[in-house]
Design a protein around this motif. Structure first.
Motif, PDB file in Angstrom:
ATOM      1  N   GLY A  97       0.819  -1.209   0.000  1.00 57.30           N
ATOM      2  CA  GLY A  97       0.000   0.000   0.000  1.00 57.30           C
ATOM      3  C   GLY A  97       0.849   1.254   0.000  1.00 57.30           C
ATOM      4  O   GLY A  97       0.568   2.218  -0.726  1.00 57.30           O
ATOM      5  N   ARG A  98       1.906   1.254   0.802  1.00 57.46           N
ATOM      6  CA  ARG A  98       2.825   2.401   0.836  1.00 57.46           C
ATOM      7  C   ARG A  98       3.509   2.586  -0.515  1.00 57.46           C
ATOM      8  O   ARG A  98       3.670   3.714  -0.994  1.00 57.46           O
ATOM      9  N   GLN A  99       3.935   1.475  -1.138  1.00 55.78           N
ATOM     10  CA  GLN A  99       4.571   1.570  -2.450  1.00 55.78           C
ATOM     11  C   GLN A  99       3.619   2.168  -3.480  1.00 55.78           C
ATOM     12  O   GLN A  99       4.010   3.058  -4.246  1.00 55.78           O
ATOM     13  N   ASP A 100       2.384   1.699  -3.495  1.00 54.79           N
ATOM     14  CA  ASP A 100       1.408   2.233  -4.451  1.00 54.79           C
ATOM     15  C   ASP A 100       1.125   3.708  -4.191  1.00 54.79           C
ATOM     16  O   ASP A 100       0.967   4.492  -5.130  1.00 54.79           O
ATOM     17  N   ALA A 101       1.040   4.096  -2.924  1.00 56.67           N
ATOM     18  CA  ALA A 101       0.792   5.503  -2.597  1.00 56.67           C
ATOM     19  C   ALA A 101       1.959   6.380  -3.052  1.00 56.67           C
ATOM     20  O   ALA A 101       1.757   7.499  -3.527  1.00 56.67           O
ATOM     21  N   GLU A 105       0.722   2.862  -9.692  1.00 56.12           N
ATOM     22  CA  GLU A 105       0.839   1.551 -10.325  1.00 56.12           C
ATOM     23  C   GLU A 105       2.129   1.512 -11.143  1.00 56.12           C
ATOM     24  O   GLU A 105       2.398   2.414 -11.932  1.00 56.12           O
ATOM     25  N   GLN A 106       2.919   0.484 -10.933  1.00 53.38           N
ATOM     26  CA  GLN A 106       4.196   0.360 -11.638  1.00 53.38           C
ATOM     27  C   GLN A 106       4.109  -0.752 -12.673  1.00 53.38           C
ATOM     28  O   GLN A 106       3.648  -1.848 -12.371  1.00 53.38           O
ATOM     29  N   ASN A 107       4.558  -0.454 -13.882  1.00 53.65           N
ATOM     30  CA  ASN A 107       4.543  -1.423 -14.978  1.00 53.65           C
ATOM     31  C   ASN A 107       5.865  -1.325 -15.729  1.00 53.65           C
ATOM     32  O   ASN A 107       5.968  -0.641 -16.744  1.00 53.65           O
ATOM     33  N   HIS A 108       6.889  -1.982 -15.194  1.00 56.03           N
ATOM     34  CA  HIS A 108       8.226  -1.966 -15.782  1.00 56.03           C
ATOM     35  C   HIS A 108       8.470  -3.258 -16.555  1.00 56.03           C
ATOM     36  O   HIS A 108       7.874  -4.283 -16.242  1.00 56.03           O
ATOM     37  N   PRO A 109       9.401  -3.260 -17.515  1.00 57.16           N
ATOM     38  CA  PRO A 109       9.808  -4.524 -18.137  1.00 57.16           C
ATOM     39  C   PRO A 109      10.436  -5.429 -17.073  1.00 57.16           C
ATOM     40  O   PRO A 109      10.994  -4.936 -16.079  1.00 57.16           O
TER      41      PRO A 109
END
Length: 123
Positions: A24-28, A32-36
């Motif tokens: 939750g902290r990472q998303d805040a 949203e992360q979308n890396h290769p």
């Protein structure tokens, strides 16, 4: 055929709750992360100057040696799982390797919690 979900101990539930809170902290923080993925047998591992497949093989070997010699540590176990994930390019196999990484990290956290839990010395 009836299947049941595996029982989750209170210790595992507590660690998983902490992981969920961190997610939750990472998303805040990052959204949203979308890396290769950046993985595969030929992926270069910074600082190791070797292919991921070679590093995974070495990690498996050193883990087995440490186990055989009675000096196995969490570092050996998690490093092996992480390097195996780094070496996998197939999305399904990579996902399974990452689940193993997460489960191993959670297990290590549980072990630390057990080791550092104050003992209930009573009067």
């Amino acid at each position: 055929m009836t299947t049941t979900a595996p029982a989750i101990t209170p210790a595992t539930a507590a660690v998983l709750a902490r992981i969920a809170a961190e997610r939750g902290r990472q998303d805040a923080l990052w959204g949203e992360q979308n890396h290769p993925d950046g993985t595969g047998p030929h992926a270069e591992l910074t600082g190791l100057l070797r292919r991921a497949a070679d590093a995974a093989h070495t990690a498996r070997f050193t883990t087995e040696i440490a186990r055989a010699e009675g000096r196995l540590t969490w570092l050996h176990i998690l490093r092996e799982e992480v390097y195996e994930a780094f070496a996998d390019a197939d999305p399904a196999a990579l996902t399974e390797e990452l689940i193993q990484v997460a489960a191993t990290a959670a297990c290590w956290a549980e072990a630390i919690d057990r080791r550092t839990r104050p003992t209930g010395g009573g009067a």
